[in-house]
Structure formats: structure tokens, C-alpha cells
Design a protein around this motif. Sequence first.
Motif, PDB file in Angstrom:
ATOM      1  N   LYS B  46      -8.074   1.128   4.208  1.00  0.00           N
ATOM      2  CA  LYS B  46      -6.853   0.531   4.740  1.00  0.00           C
ATOM      3  C   LYS B  46      -7.045  -0.970   4.942  1.00  0.00           C
ATOM      4  O   LYS B  46      -6.163  -1.774   4.608  1.00  0.00           O
ATOM      5  CB  LYS B  46      -6.522   1.213   6.071  1.00  0.00           C
ATOM      6  CG  LYS B  46      -5.072   1.256   6.407  1.00  0.00           C
ATOM      7  CD  LYS B  46      -4.803   2.224   7.545  1.00  0.00           C
ATOM      8  CE  LYS B  46      -5.372   1.746   8.861  1.00  0.00           C
ATOM      9  NZ  LYS B  46      -5.000   2.617   9.991  1.00  0.00           N
ATOM     10  N   PHE B  49      -7.127  -2.815   1.682  1.00  0.00           N
ATOM     11  CA  PHE B  49      -5.754  -2.888   1.162  1.00  0.00           C
ATOM     12  C   PHE B  49      -5.022  -4.057   1.802  1.00  0.00           C
ATOM     13  O   PHE B  49      -4.348  -4.852   1.134  1.00  0.00           O
ATOM     14  CB  PHE B  49      -5.043  -1.570   1.467  1.00  0.00           C
ATOM     15  CG  PHE B  49      -3.590  -1.545   1.096  1.00  0.00           C
ATOM     16  CD1 PHE B  49      -3.190  -1.375  -0.224  1.00  0.00           C
ATOM     17  CD2 PHE B  49      -2.615  -1.675   2.068  1.00  0.00           C
ATOM     18  CE1 PHE B  49      -1.851  -1.332  -0.568  1.00  0.00           C
ATOM     19  CE2 PHE B  49      -1.268  -1.630   1.736  1.00  0.00           C
ATOM     20  CZ  PHE B  49      -0.895  -1.472   0.416  1.00  0.00           C
ATOM     21  N   LEU B  50      -5.187  -4.212   3.111  1.00  0.00           N
ATOM     22  CA  LEU B  50      -4.484  -5.259   3.850  1.00  0.00           C
ATOM     23  C   LEU B  50      -4.977  -6.643   3.432  1.00  0.00           C
ATOM     24  O   LEU B  50      -4.188  -7.593   3.326  1.00  0.00           O
ATOM     25  CB  LEU B  50      -4.686  -5.043   5.355  1.00  0.00           C
ATOM     26  CG  LEU B  50      -3.896  -5.972   6.263  1.00  0.00           C
ATOM     27  CD1 LEU B  50      -2.401  -5.718   6.105  1.00  0.00           C
ATOM     28  CD2 LEU B  50      -4.286  -5.776   7.718  1.00  0.00           C
ATOM     29  N   PHE B  53      -3.296  -8.190   0.270  1.00  0.00           N
ATOM     30  CA  PHE B  53      -1.853  -8.016   0.208  1.00  0.00           C
ATOM     31  C   PHE B  53      -1.134  -9.071  -0.634  1.00  0.00           C
ATOM     32  O   PHE B  53      -0.057  -8.826  -1.125  1.00  0.00           O
ATOM     33  CB  PHE B  53      -1.244  -7.914   1.612  1.00  0.00           C
ATOM     34  CG  PHE B  53      -1.215  -9.206   2.366  1.00  0.00           C
ATOM     35  CD1 PHE B  53      -0.078 -10.000   2.321  1.00  0.00           C
ATOM     36  CD2 PHE B  53      -2.296  -9.621   3.120  1.00  0.00           C
ATOM     37  CE1 PHE B  53      -0.043 -11.189   3.032  1.00  0.00           C
ATOM     38  CE2 PHE B  53      -2.261 -10.805   3.807  1.00  0.00           C
ATOM     39  CZ  PHE B  53      -1.148 -11.596   3.767  1.00  0.00           C
ATOM     40  N   LEU B  56      -0.770  -7.692  -4.276  1.00  0.00           N
ATOM     41  CA  LEU B  56      -0.371  -6.287  -4.391  1.00  0.00           C
ATOM     42  C   LEU B  56       0.564  -6.035  -5.569  1.00  0.00           C
ATOM     43  O   LEU B  56       1.509  -6.775  -5.779  1.00  0.00           O
ATOM     44  CB  LEU B  56       0.362  -5.836  -3.126  1.00  0.00           C
ATOM     45  CG  LEU B  56      -0.480  -5.382  -1.955  1.00  0.00           C
ATOM     46  CD1 LEU B  56       0.430  -4.871  -0.862  1.00  0.00           C
ATOM     47  CD2 LEU B  56      -1.442  -4.305  -2.377  1.00  0.00           C
ATOM     48  N   THR B  57       0.283  -4.966  -6.310  1.00  0.00           N
ATOM     49  CA  THR B  57       1.224  -4.528  -7.352  1.00  0.00           C
ATOM     50  C   THR B  57       1.746  -3.141  -6.972  1.00  0.00           C
ATOM     51  O   THR B  57       1.205  -2.492  -6.070  1.00  0.00           O
ATOM     52  CB  THR B  57       0.529  -4.431  -8.726  1.00  0.00           C
ATOM     53  OG1 THR B  57      -0.464  -3.393  -8.625  1.00  0.00           O
ATOM     54  CG2 THR B  57      -0.102  -5.730  -9.134  1.00  0.00           C
ATOM     55  N   ALA B  58       2.779  -2.683  -7.679  1.00  0.00           N
ATOM     56  CA  ALA B  58       3.320  -1.343  -7.442  1.00  0.00           C
ATOM     57  C   ALA B  58       2.226  -0.295  -7.639  1.00  0.00           C
ATOM     58  O   ALA B  58       2.140   0.680  -6.898  1.00  0.00           O
ATOM     59  CB  ALA B  58       4.494  -1.068  -8.373  1.00  0.00           C
ATOM     60  N   VAL B  61      -0.041  -0.055  -4.551  1.00  0.00           N
ATOM     61  CA  VAL B  61       0.579   0.698  -3.465  1.00  0.00           C
ATOM     62  C   VAL B  61       0.539   2.192  -3.786  1.00  0.00           C
ATOM     63  O   VAL B  61       0.226   3.020  -2.931  1.00  0.00           O
ATOM     64  CB  VAL B  61       2.040   0.223  -3.234  1.00  0.00           C
ATOM     65  CG1 VAL B  61       2.727   1.101  -2.194  1.00  0.00           C
ATOM     66  CG2 VAL B  61       2.057  -1.220  -2.772  1.00  0.00           C
ATOM     67  N   GLU B  62       0.821   2.519  -5.055  1.00  0.00           N
ATOM     68  CA  GLU B  62       0.816   3.922  -5.478  1.00  0.00           C
ATOM     69  C   GLU B  62      -0.559   4.557  -5.246  1.00  0.00           C
ATOM     70  O   GLU B  62      -0.683   5.660  -4.743  1.00  0.00           O
ATOM     71  CB  GLU B  62       1.214   3.991  -6.963  1.00  0.00           C
ATOM     72  CG  GLU B  62       1.602   5.368  -7.446  1.00  0.00           C
ATOM     73  CD  GLU B  62       2.777   5.991  -6.705  1.00  0.00           C
ATOM     74  OE1 GLU B  62       3.709   5.248  -6.342  1.00  0.00           O
ATOM     75  OE2 GLU B  62       2.742   7.199  -6.469  1.00  0.00           O
ATOM     76  N   PHE B  64      -2.879   3.480  -3.189  1.00  0.00           N
ATOM     77  CA  PHE B  64      -3.095   3.513  -1.740  1.00  0.00           C
ATOM     78  C   PHE B  64      -2.434   4.751  -1.127  1.00  0.00           C
ATOM     79  O   PHE B  64      -3.041   5.485  -0.346  1.00  0.00           O
ATOM     80  CB  PHE B  64      -2.525   2.233  -1.128  1.00  0.00           C
ATOM     81  CG  PHE B  64      -2.686   2.135   0.364  1.00  0.00           C
ATOM     82  CD1 PHE B  64      -3.944   2.058   0.946  1.00  0.00           C
ATOM     83  CD2 PHE B  64      -1.566   2.104   1.195  1.00  0.00           C
ATOM     84  CE1 PHE B  64      -4.095   1.954   2.309  1.00  0.00           C
ATOM     85  CE2 PHE B  64      -1.708   2.008   2.564  1.00  0.00           C
ATOM     86  CZ  PHE B  64      -2.969   1.933   3.125  1.00  0.00           C
ATOM     87  N   VAL B  65      -1.164   4.983  -1.544  1.00  0.00           N
ATOM     88  CA  VAL B  65      -0.412   6.143  -1.040  1.00  0.00           C
ATOM     89  C   VAL B  65      -1.111   7.442  -1.446  1.00  0.00           C
ATOM     90  O   VAL B  65      -1.228   8.379  -0.658  1.00  0.00           O
ATOM     91  CB  VAL B  65       1.045   6.111  -1.567  1.00  0.00           C
ATOM     92  CG1 VAL B  65       1.744   7.442  -1.303  1.00  0.00           C
ATOM     93  CG2 VAL B  65       1.812   4.975  -0.929  1.00  0.00           C
ATOM     94  N   LYS B  66      -1.616   7.466  -2.682  1.00  0.00           N
ATOM     95  CA  LYS B  66      -2.299   8.661  -3.187  1.00  0.00           C
ATOM     96  C   LYS B  66      -3.566   8.950  -2.360  1.00  0.00           C
ATOM     97  O   LYS B  66      -3.800  10.084  -1.947  1.00  0.00           O
ATOM     98  CB  LYS B  66      -2.674   8.431  -4.659  1.00  0.00           C
ATOM     99  CG  LYS B  66      -2.650   9.702  -5.486  1.00  0.00           C
ATOM    100  CD  LYS B  66      -2.876   9.420  -6.952  1.00  0.00           C
ATOM    101  CE  LYS B  66      -3.201  10.705  -7.685  1.00  0.00           C
ATOM    102  NZ  LYS B  66      -3.493  10.474  -9.101  1.00  0.00           N
TER     103      LYS B  66
END
Lengths: 251, 251
Positions: B46, B49-50, B53, B56-58, B61-62, B64-66
Motif C-alpha cells: 500500500k 503504491f502511494l 502516485f 499511476l496508470t489504470a 490501479v487494477e 493494486f485492486v487485484k
Amino acid sequence: TMCSNKIQASLLVVSYSTYLLLGAIVFRALEKNAEKEQKMAVIQMKEAFLQNFTRLTAADVEQFVKNLTEAVQRGVYPVGNESQTELSNWDFSNSFFFVGTVVSTIGYGTLCPKTAAGQIFCVLFASFGIPLNIVFLHQVGKMLSLLCERLGRWLYAKGMKKKKIKFLTLLFFLVMGILVFLCLPSFVFQVAEGWSYSEGVYFAFITLSTIGFGDYVVGKQPDRNYPPYYRSLVAIWIIFGLAWIALLFNL
Amino acid sequence: TMCSNKIQASLLVVSYSTYLLLGAIVFRALEKNAEKEQKMAVIQMKEAFLQNFTRLTAADVEQFVKNLTEAVQRGVYPVGNESQTELSNWDFSNSFFFVGTVVSTIGYGTLCPKTAAGQIFCVLFASFGIPLNIVFLHQVGKMLSLLCERLGRWLYAKGMKKKKIKFLTLLFFLVMGILVFLCLPSFVFQVAEGWSYSEGVYFAFITLSTIGFGDYVVGKQPDRNYPPYYRSLVAIWIIFGLAWIALLFNL
């Protein structure tokens, strides 16, 4: 009476299957739209988050993570984009799988009713479904115990004493059951799911004991190719495995 | 024999409690460190990721969400920072709660062993724990059935016929059970958890039927103040509720 027994057994299988089929259809009807809306909301949240990325703060990320965590805990998988919301968790096959975990009381919880109507229907459905499942498993158990009886009669014909026969058939029933319902399926899961052998044993035991944590569930990894008939084989394994355990507790 | 029955019952309660206590201690010892490491890894992800920022690309984020979704599914809650990794899911109280869901086969799955040692121990622990729990519930059920017998004797003294008495005590047992174990607790859950009444009924039913999805679990909302003794009351409710259902199926 042999014939009337067969008619009774067939009637039981038909009513059991019909009950599960109808249940699966009702759950799908009650839950499909609600799930789609929830999934849509999560995907929109993700897109809004991405559009704001130049002004991201630690608090934003924390809130985003919190929302995602809640979504996943509610059973919404926030992976993918809007076009993938059509892939419902509540298609017929998943709904039928869900119904099976309800009547057997395994209750993995990877799929649960979220609407009030779905939850109330779940209570009513299980109230009659669980006893029906017990009766059905009892019938399957009878078939399994016939195997033991045959072994007993064969040993008796060989001139063995009755007490020894009882002990030997019980031991046979226990050892064969552990091999057929625990050791062998665990190996299949190891190959098909890519788990370790001990994870396979753990999953098989947690399922057949009806604990059903839901931390391991078969046939659910999107990136794996499962052999054809895999799901049907698993269903057969669960039915005979549960019947075997029920018999063990009654012996 | 009245006295020897009491000694037997006390011995059962002591061995049952000891078995659960020891189990809780072993699970905590096996799982606590592994959980801490997993939680640490998520929090580091996390933070990484921050820090990225601005780029960041789509796809980022994908991904990261996964990763987050997988972490939540594995039971790691990625909310908070490094200082909060000390708050373990495997403290004694949670471990004891976990052990209770294993032996009763409720198996919510909100907490599961992740290490190979923990999983193997879980299989062994449940193999003896589930039968022990059945014996224990049978003993509790005997206490409940004494109530019915007393009612029956009272009605018999009033001059009622035996057939009518049997029907009335059965009806009393069913209706009182539904009131005491389903309707009343659902109201308590509504107040204490902030659920709707139908959600309370759904949770109570899913728990006592040992389906145990884990979508609703009591005492787990971090932002709520629970009344003292709430958890103990819930434990007593589960024990007597399960004993009541087991008796129903045996009548």
C-alpha cells in the motif's frame, strides 16, 4: 418390497433434485440484479479514484482501501471494468452450487444472499432442505453399507467368526473411506487446483466435516483450466463422502 | 446413579473446556506470526503504491485492486498502518472463538489457519473435537428435555391423556425453542449490531443450522460498543441452541 424400495428411492432422488433446482432458480432471480448494482458501484468508485490520482493523499488511499475491503467482504469482486459486470456470480451453475452448500450445511460463504428477500427465502429453503438432504444421504448411505454387508457375507462363507467379521468390515469401511474420500480426492485437488497435498487434505476434510470455511473452494480460480466433468465429480464426491461420514457416526 | 451422573457430566464439561482451551492456545501459537508477516506485506504494498502516485496508470490501479482483493480473501485486512499490525486476529479470545466454530462445524471462515502446520492441526483437532462436541451437546440436550418431562408430569397430574401430553410437550418444545433461540436473539442482534430484524433472524438461523456462511458475525464491528458479557451470552445461546436442534432431530 425390493421393487417398492426402488420406487421410493427414485422418488426421493427426483424430489431432492427438483427441490435443489427450484431453489437455485429462485435464488438467482432474487439476487442477480442486486449483485449487479453493487458491482457497478464498486467499479464506479474505482474509476473516480483513478481520475483523481494527481491529488491523491494517504487518507484517500486509506478510504479507497477501506471501501474495497468492505466490497470484497460483501462478496463483490472489484476486479475488471464495466463490461465484466455481466459475468454474474448468480448464474444458474453458481446458484445451484450455493444451494448445495446450504442443504448440506457446508456453507462456504463465498456466495451469500444479500437482499432481504433472498435471506428470508434462504431460511425457509434450508428449513426443509436440510432435513431432506439428511434423508437423501441416509438413502445413499444404505447403498454404501450394502458393500459392507456383501464383504461380511463373503467372509462368513469363508468360515470366519461373526465377531471377527464385524470388526473387519468396520475397519474396511473406515480405511477404504479415508482412502477413497480423503486421500485420493486430495491428490486430484493438488493437480487440478495447484494446491499442496496437505492443502488438499485440509480442503477435503473441512468440506466433508461440513465446517466449510470457504478459504479453499474448488473450481473457482479464473486463471486455471479445469478438466471437463470436474465439478460433477466434486459434487458426487461430496454426496458420497457426506453419506459415508453420516454412516460412520451411526455405526 | 443420580450422583454418578453428575460426576460424569462435570467430567465432560471439564474435558470439553480443556480441549477447547488447549486448541485455542495451539492455534494462536501456530498462526500469530504468519498472520503478522502477511499483514506487513500488504501494508508495504500500500505504501509503495502511494509513493508512486504521480506515475499511476489504470493498469497499476487494477493490479493494486487485484492484490488487495486477494489479501482480503486470504483474511488479511489491509486497513491501517504498520503500528496496527500488533492487533492480531489470532489473540486468545479470537482463537477460542475460532475453535468453537470448528468443533460445532459452523465454520464462519472469518478466521482460518494459513500455515501448513495450522491446517494439519485443524484436521486432527476437529477429528476428535467434533465427536466430543456432539457428546457435550447431547448432555446439554438432556437438561433441556428434563424441562419437557416436568411439563409432561404436571399435565399428567392434571388428568390429561398420555397421547395429548406427548403432542403438547412436543409443540411446547418447538414453539418455545423458536421463540427463545430464534426470535428473541434476533432482536438482541438488531440492537447490538445495528442489523435489521430479518438480518438478525438470518444470522441466527445460519449459525444454529451450522451452515455458517460468515457474511454476518457478531461482535466484529470495530466501530460499535458491545454490551459487557455480550460474547459470553452469544456463546451460551449457540451451545443451548445447537443442543435444542440436535434434540429436535432426535425426537
